[in-house]
Design an enzyme around this catalytic site. Structure first.
Site, short mmCIF file in Angstrom:
data_model
loop_
_atom_site.label_atom_id
_atom_site.label_comp_id
_atom_site.label_asym_id
_atom_site.label_seq_id
_atom_site.Cartn_x
_atom_site.Cartn_y
_atom_site.Cartn_z
N LYS A 89 83.07 40.16 14.83
CA LYS A 89 82.17 41.16 15.19
C LYS A 89 82.96 42.07 16.17
CE LYS A 89 77.75 42.28 16.82
NZ LYS A 89 76.64 42.05 17.68
N GLY A 150 69.34 43.80 23.60
CA GLY A 150 68.24 43.35 24.12
C GLY A 150 66.95 44.06 25.02
N ALA A 176 71.00 45.04 17.12
CA ALA A 176 70.47 45.39 18.65
C ALA A 176 69.17 46.09 18.60
CB ALA A 176 71.42 45.91 19.48
N GLY A 177 68.17 45.67 19.53
CA GLY A 177 67.00 46.30 19.93
C GLY A 177 66.08 46.03 19.23
N ASN A 198 69.09 38.56 17.80
CA ASN A 198 69.35 37.35 18.56
C ASN A 198 68.26 37.39 19.82
OD1 ASN A 198 72.33 36.29 20.61
ND2 ASN A 198 70.20 35.30 20.34
N SER A 199 68.28 38.40 20.57
CA SER A 199 67.40 38.52 21.65
C SER A 199 66.02 38.26 21.39
CB SER A 199 67.37 39.80 22.76
OG SER A 199 69.01 39.80 22.96
#
Length: 248
Positions: A89, A150, A176-177, A198-199
């Protein structure tokens, strides 16, 4: 796809990966190698015979750094038993405030890594022209951000991501986001091939429960995309026929 960072403990990460049902997990090469807080023992915490490792170049600010870390990541995967793992990645992020990827550095690094036999999964802004250029140089996917890493803002670049999906000849992963299962579902409804989260999982009050919820959201969105939604209309359309109604 899920990540391994930001968890309160290794145990929560392990439980969340299992609950998510994911088959690919991304690992920050630099943080594992330096045993950064929260990453001690991370490489040994998962069963790599069942999960495909996606080493990432998180923390790299230039193309040169990312290329070097990608090479280290490939060696790390081999040491953990994935001899044929050439995945990376690709993240080139010089911007420390908003964590937005550098498009020029990303393209430069991608070109070199493809030449070295890597399957490159580049993290990018939702830029349709950059996405097509990365496809042309041989990347395995493109990974446009929904919103900054995040941030939990959801998909703020829907129009551009839709253009990327419609024109891509390779898989598109929204990365993301994303903060909620409904947002993961939205990405899949749009036609994305996968999401990386993830976050939203690691930061939840109950990470394992959120991981399961995200899995269900992804499944629902994918099924909805395959089923085909009805067209949007500016007027009402009765669900029951107007013929045969009772009249005086």
């Amino acid at each position: 796809m899920t990540g391994t960072g930001k968890y309160r403990s290794i145990e929560e990460m392990q439980q969340s990966v299992i609950a998510s049902g994911c088959e690919i997990v991304t690992v920050a090469v630099r943080r594992v190698q330096t045993k950064a807080p929260g990453h001690e023992g991370l490489a040994e915490a998962l069963d790599w015979t069942k999960i495909w490792m996606l080493p990432n170049t998180a923390g790299c600010k230039t193309a040169e750094e990312a290329i070097r870390v990608a090479r280290l990541g490939r060696e790390m995967a081999k040491l953990l038993g994935q001899e044929d793992n050439n995945f990376v990645k690709l993240e080139v992020i010089p911007d420390l405030k908003y964590l937005l990827p550098d498009p020029i550095g990303t393209l430069e690094a991608a070109e070199q890594l493809v030449k070295e036999g890597f399957a490159v999964l580049p993290y990018i802004n939702a830029d349709p022209l950059l996405a097509k250029r990365l496809e042309e140089v041989g990347c395995a996917t493109v990974m446009p951000l929904g919103s900054p890493i995040g941030s939990g803002q959801g998909i703020k670049n829907e129009a551009n991501i839709q253009i990327i999906i419609e024109n891509a000849g390779i898989p598109v992963v929204v990365d993301a986001g994303l903060a909620t299962p409904s947002e993961a579902s939205q990405a899949m409804e749009m036609g994305a091939d996968a999401v990386l989260i993830n976050s939203a999982i690691a930061g939840a009050k109950n990470p394992a429960a959120m991981a399961r919820a995200m899995s269900l959201g992804v499944q629902a969105g994918r099924l909805a995309n395959l089923a085909g939604r009805i067209p949007v209309k500016v007027y009402a359309s009765a669900s029951s026929p107007l013929s045969g109604t009772i009249s005086d």
